[in-house]
Motif scaffolding. Structure first.
Motif, PDB file in Angstrom:
ATOM      1  N   MET A 181       0.826  -1.223   0.000  1.00 51.18           N
ATOM      2  CA  MET A 181       0.000   0.000   0.000  1.00 51.18           C
ATOM      3  C   MET A 181       0.855   1.266   0.000  1.00 51.18           C
ATOM      4  SD  MET A 181      -2.760  -0.897   2.984  1.00 51.18           S
ATOM      5  CE  MET A 181      -4.049   0.300   2.694  1.00 51.18           C
ATOM      6  N   GLY A 182       2.173   1.099   0.159  1.00 48.76           N
ATOM      7  CA  GLY A 182       3.058   2.262   0.163  1.00 48.76           C
ATOM      8  C   GLY A 182       3.720   2.528   1.505  1.00 48.76           C
ATOM      9  N   ALA A 183       3.481   1.654   2.500  1.00 48.78           N
ATOM     10  CA  ALA A 183       4.128   1.842   3.808  1.00 48.78           C
ATOM     11  C   ALA A 183       5.605   1.478   3.702  1.00 48.78           C
ATOM     12  CB  ALA A 183       3.443   0.968   4.861  1.00 48.78           C
ATOM     13  N   LYS A 184       6.386   1.929   4.707  1.00 50.36           N
ATOM     14  CA  LYS A 184       7.826   1.618   4.708  1.00 50.36           C
ATOM     15  C   LYS A 184       8.152   0.878   6.000  1.00 50.36           C
ATOM     16  CE  LYS A 184       9.475   5.150   1.639  1.00 50.36           C
ATOM     17  NZ  LYS A 184       9.989   6.518   1.548  1.00 50.36           N
ATOM     18  N   ILE A 185       7.934  -0.444   5.941  1.00 49.31           N
ATOM     19  CA  ILE A 185       8.134  -1.285   7.138  1.00 49.31           C
ATOM     20  C   ILE A 185       9.270  -2.254   6.852  1.00 49.31           C
ATOM     21  CG2 ILE A 185       7.042  -3.017   8.643  1.00 49.31           C
ATOM     22  CD1 ILE A 185       4.321  -1.862   7.733  1.00 49.31           C
ATOM     23  N   SER A 186      10.217  -2.356   7.790  1.00 48.52           N
ATOM     24  CA  SER A 186      11.243  -3.390   7.641  1.00 48.52           C
ATOM     25  C   SER A 186      11.375  -4.156   8.957  1.00 48.52           C
ATOM     26  CB  SER A 186      12.576  -2.783   7.230  1.00 48.52           C
ATOM     27  OG  SER A 186      12.953  -1.816   8.176  1.00 48.52           O
ATOM     28  N   GLY A 187      11.850  -5.388   8.853  1.00 50.61           N
ATOM     29  CA  GLY A 187      12.089  -6.197  10.055  1.00 50.61           C
ATOM     30  C   GLY A 187      10.907  -7.043  10.495  1.00 50.61           C
ATOM     31  N   ALA A 188       9.778  -7.017   9.762  1.00 46.68           N
ATOM     32  CA  ALA A 188       8.643  -7.865  10.174  1.00 46.68           C
ATOM     33  C   ALA A 188       9.085  -9.321  10.083  1.00 46.68           C
ATOM     34  CB  ALA A 188       7.438  -7.614   9.282  1.00 46.68           C
ATOM     35  N   GLY A 189       8.722 -10.110  11.109  1.00 49.76           N
ATOM     36  CA  GLY A 189       9.205 -11.495  11.162  1.00 49.76           C
ATOM     37  C   GLY A 189      10.382 -11.614  12.117  1.00 49.76           C
ATOM     38  N   THR A 190      10.862 -10.458  12.642  1.00 43.99           N
ATOM     39  CA  THR A 190      11.889 -10.466  13.685  1.00 43.99           C
ATOM     40  C   THR A 190      11.305  -9.729  14.896  1.00 43.99           C
ATOM     41  OG1 THR A 190      12.915  -8.313  13.235  1.00 43.99           O
ATOM     42  CG2 THR A 190      13.621 -10.157  11.856  1.00 43.99           C
ATOM     43  N   SER A 191      12.082  -9.630  15.970  1.00 43.39           N
ATOM     44  CA  SER A 191      11.540  -8.984  17.168  1.00 43.39           C
ATOM     45  C   SER A 191      11.722  -7.457  17.122  1.00 43.39           C
ATOM     46  CB  SER A 191      12.216  -9.561  18.412  1.00 43.39           C
ATOM     47  OG  SER A 191      13.596  -9.304  18.320  1.00 43.39           O
ATOM     48  N   ARG A 192      12.268  -6.952  16.010  1.00 42.55           N
ATOM     49  CA  ARG A 192      12.456  -5.493  15.912  1.00 42.55           C
ATOM     50  C   ARG A 192      11.912  -5.014  14.571  1.00 42.55           C
ATOM     51  NH1 ARG A 192      16.777  -1.409  14.996  1.00 42.55           N
ATOM     52  NH2 ARG A 192      16.843  -0.195  16.915  1.00 42.55           N
ATOM     53  N   ILE A 193      10.829  -4.263  14.621  1.00 41.69           N
ATOM     54  CA  ILE A 193      10.203  -3.778  13.382  1.00 41.69           C
ATOM     55  C   ILE A 193      10.392  -2.264  13.307  1.00 41.69           C
ATOM     56  CG2 ILE A 193       8.022  -3.592  12.084  1.00 41.69           C
ATOM     57  CD1 ILE A 193       7.042  -6.093  13.427  1.00 41.69           C
ATOM     58  N   THR A 194      10.829  -1.788  12.145  1.00 40.46           N
ATOM     59  CA  THR A 194      11.019  -0.346  11.960  1.00 40.46           C
ATOM     60  C   THR A 194      10.020   0.150  10.924  1.00 40.46           C
ATOM     61  OG1 THR A 194      13.359  -0.649  12.433  1.00 40.46           O
ATOM     62  CG2 THR A 194      12.748   1.425  11.374  1.00 40.46           C
ATOM     63  N   ILE A 195       9.346   1.230  11.257  1.00 38.83           N
ATOM     64  CA  ILE A 195       8.337   1.793  10.350  1.00 38.83           C
ATOM     65  C   ILE A 195       8.662   3.263  10.128  1.00 38.83           C
ATOM     66  CG2 ILE A 195       5.844   2.187   9.989  1.00 38.83           C
ATOM     67  CD1 ILE A 195       6.388   0.051  12.843  1.00 38.83           C
ATOM     68  N   GLU A 196       8.904   3.612   8.873  1.00 39.94           N
ATOM     69  CA  GLU A 196       9.096   5.033   8.548  1.00 39.94           C
ATOM     70  C   GLU A 196       7.748   5.556   8.111  1.00 39.94           C
ATOM     71  OE1 GLU A 196      12.078   6.442   5.644  1.00 39.94           O
ATOM     72  OE2 GLU A 196      13.049   4.536   6.187  1.00 39.94           O
ATOM     73  N   GLY A 197       7.248   6.547   8.770  1.00 37.71           N
ATOM     74  CA  GLY A 197       5.919   7.055   8.441  1.00 37.71           C
ATOM     75  C   GLY A 197       5.856   7.646   7.032  1.00 37.71           C
ATOM     76  N   VAL A 198       4.718   7.489   6.366  1.00 36.96           N
ATOM     77  CA  VAL A 198       4.501   8.102   5.043  1.00 36.96           C
ATOM     78  C   VAL A 198       3.236   8.967   5.130  1.00 36.96           C
ATOM     79  CG1 VAL A 198       5.635   6.225   3.759  1.00 36.96           C
ATOM     80  CG2 VAL A 198       3.159   6.097   4.204  1.00 36.96           C
ATOM     81  N   LYS A 199       3.042   9.822   4.130  1.00 37.20           N
ATOM     82  CA  LYS A 199       1.901  10.755   4.162  1.00 37.20           C
ATOM     83  C   LYS A 199       0.577  10.051   3.917  1.00 37.20           C
ATOM     84  CE  LYS A 199       3.358  15.185   4.485  1.00 37.20           C
ATOM     85  NZ  LYS A 199       4.168  14.807   5.646  1.00 37.20           N
ATOM     86  N   GLU A 200       0.577   9.114   2.949  1.00 39.45           N
ATOM     87  CA  GLU A 200      -0.682   8.381   2.701  1.00 39.45           C
ATOM     88  C   GLU A 200      -0.416   7.026   2.073  1.00 39.45           C
ATOM     89  OE1 GLU A 200      -3.142  10.803   0.247  1.00 39.45           O
ATOM     90  OE2 GLU A 200      -1.907  10.507  -1.525  1.00 39.45           O
ATOM     91  N   LEU A 201      -1.427   6.174   2.146  1.00 40.06           N
ATOM     92  CA  LEU A 201      -1.331   4.820   1.587  1.00 40.06           C
ATOM     93  C   LEU A 201      -2.361   4.703   0.463  1.00 40.06           C
ATOM     94  CD1 LEU A 201      -1.016   2.795   4.917  1.00 40.06           C
ATOM     95  CD2 LEU A 201       0.817   3.462   3.362  1.00 40.06           C
ATOM     96  N   HIS A 202      -2.130   3.754  -0.443  1.00 41.07           N
ATOM     97  CA  HIS A 202      -3.060   3.604  -1.559  1.00 41.07           C
ATOM     98  C   HIS A 202      -3.644   2.195  -1.624  1.00 41.07           C
ATOM     99  CE1 HIS A 202       0.227   1.551  -3.607  1.00 41.07           C
ATOM    100  NE2 HIS A 202       1.002   2.531  -3.211  1.00 41.07           N
TER     101      HIS A 202
END
Ligand code: EPU
Length: 423
Positions: free
Chosen positions: A204-225
């Protein structure tokens, strides 16, 4: 209310398809609230929990079309309030909280009560959303979350006394997709369903890394599609049919599975003496009942450990496996309601302090039994497959919450089951 009558003694053979995951579908359906554009979700199982989620979204103003596993949702012009009458029926409705808050800056969701598998608090969800800048208030049985000036990225540790939280990780991850700045979730749940949600959100346009590990990083974005997404196979449905095949099968093949997600369940079934053979690509497996069986010791744990959602079904398998098995549920220590019913069928089980000690008996015998929750009811169906006589399982609506057409799938494999009205 329907009953399932299981006439014990039939041998299971043949092949069935495993459905899309209920526990991945629920947060993904809620995640469609993050955009005003249409989303198409495929392989959503036709079970009552996904129906509740669809009804909640519709009641909040979403436009939803559903046909044979595909759900098309457009969440344009939605309200910030999830209706109590629907929310109270399903604890997983709590996962509309994060996306509503992120999209509208306000969310009103009723506080879920406890349930038969134990106390199910939401303190970690709220702690995470508060860390992102939400104000949390309680009024008239509702949680009211507001973020007048939007959400801001933060570092959040979501570890609770029983380990990480699956839906809590989902809620915070969804909220953080539209927050300003970067969010880091420590002690995040690593379940495949969390990874499927992250894949959906990234598409959808999100910026998520690390899912599936115990540390998830999410960089916020203005909108999703809007996007199209296919839900992962249901590892718990697959595990349940693996256990059925081990109990009563003579070569049962499960198609549309994911070998990687089934490692802990496969290991337990193999350790108790059965054979599980995957094809090369790992998306199909065949289970053969073993000739030299033995009890096993199991401790439930967050993924990749042995899942609590397969504890009851394995207890049913071990009830007629020679030797002593010790099963400890560390995630929901009160989740042993099925044991009282299994004992009525002749099982030798002692439950104490979150642990069941099972002494395998040769055969169970049919008795009228009552389903108390989703996985407990699956355990009763499994036990009934090889019990002497016909077992009537009442309160079948529990099983219909999470198993798509379970009676039809069992019939396809040759089980002798019938759904009857009443009970
Ligand atoms: N917990 C807290 N505080 C919170 C949230 C959870 O203390 O704010 C505790 C719980 O009481 C429990 C542990 O943390 O002891 C783990 O609970 P979790 O939050 O992970 O459970 P959940 O996200 O509400 C999902 C599944 C459950 C599954 C659990 C554990 C869905 C819709 N539900 O629930 O599935 O048992 O994770 O893996 O994904 C089922 O399908 O039968 C089912 C109950």
């Amino acid at each position: 209310m329907d009953q399932l009558i299981v006439h014990g003694g039939a041998t299971l053979r043949g092949a069935i398809n495993i459905s899309g995951s209920k526990n991945a579908s629920l947060p993904i359906l809620a995640g469609t609230l993050l955009t005003a554009e249409p989303c198409i979700i495929r392989r959503v199982p036709d079970v009552s929990d996904t129906n509740y989620m669809v009804q909640i979204l519709s009641a909040m103003g979403a436009d939803v079309e559903r046909s044979s596993g595909t759900v098309r949702i457009t969440c344009d012009g939605i309200s910030d309030t999830a209706p109590y009458e629907l929310v109270r029926r399903m604890r997983a409705s709590i996962c509309v909280m994060g996306p509503l808050l992120a999209r509208l800056g306000r969310a009103v969701v009723s506080l879920p009560g406890g349930c038969v598998i134990g106390d199910r608090p939401v303190d970690l969800h709220l702690r995470g959303l508060e860390a992102l800048g939400a104000k949390v208030e309680f009024e008239g049985g509702n949680i009211i979350l507001t973020a007048e000036h939007g959400l801001r990225g933060a570092e959040i540790d979501l570890r609770g006394t029983h380990g990480p939280t699956v839906l809590g990780t989902d809620n915070v991850m969804m909220a953080a997709t539209l927050a300003e700045g970067t969010t880091v979730i420590e002690s995040a749940a690593a379940e495949p369903e969390v990874v499927d949600l992250a894949d959906f959100l990234n598409a959808m346009g999100a910026k998520i890394s690390g899912a599936g590990t115990s540390r998830i990083t999410i960089e916020g974005v203005k909108e999703l599609h809007g996007v199209e997404h296919t839900v992962i196979p249901d590892r718990i449905e697959a595990g349940t049919f693996m256990a059925a095949a081990a109990l009563a099968g003579d070569g049962v093949t499960l198609r549309r599975v994911n070998r990687e997600h089934l490692k802990a369940i496969t290991a337990a079934i193999v350790e108790s003496g059965h054979a599980v053979d995957f094809n090369e690509s790992g998306d199909s497996c065949t289970i053969h009942r073993g000739g030299n069986l033995k009890g096993v010791d199991l401790v439930t744990a967050p993924y990749p450990g042995y899942p609590t959602d397969m504890q009851a079904q394995m207890t049913a398998l071990l009830a007629t496996t020679p030797g002593i098995s010790v099963i400890k549920d560390t995630i929901f220590p009160q989740r042993f309601m099925h044991c009282a019913e299994l004992k009525r069928m002749g099982a030798d089980i002692k439950v104490d302090n979150g642990t069941a000690v099972v002494r395998g008996v040769e055969q169970l015998s049919a008795a009228p039994v009552m389903a108390s929750d989703l996985r407990a009811s699956a355990a009763l169906v499994l036990a009934a497959l090889t019990a002497k006589g016909s077992t009537a399982i009442s309160r079948l609506y529990h099983i219909d919450r999470g198993y798509e057409h379970i009676d039809e799938k069992l019939l396809m494999l040759g089980a002798n089951v019938e759904r009857v009205k009443g009970g």
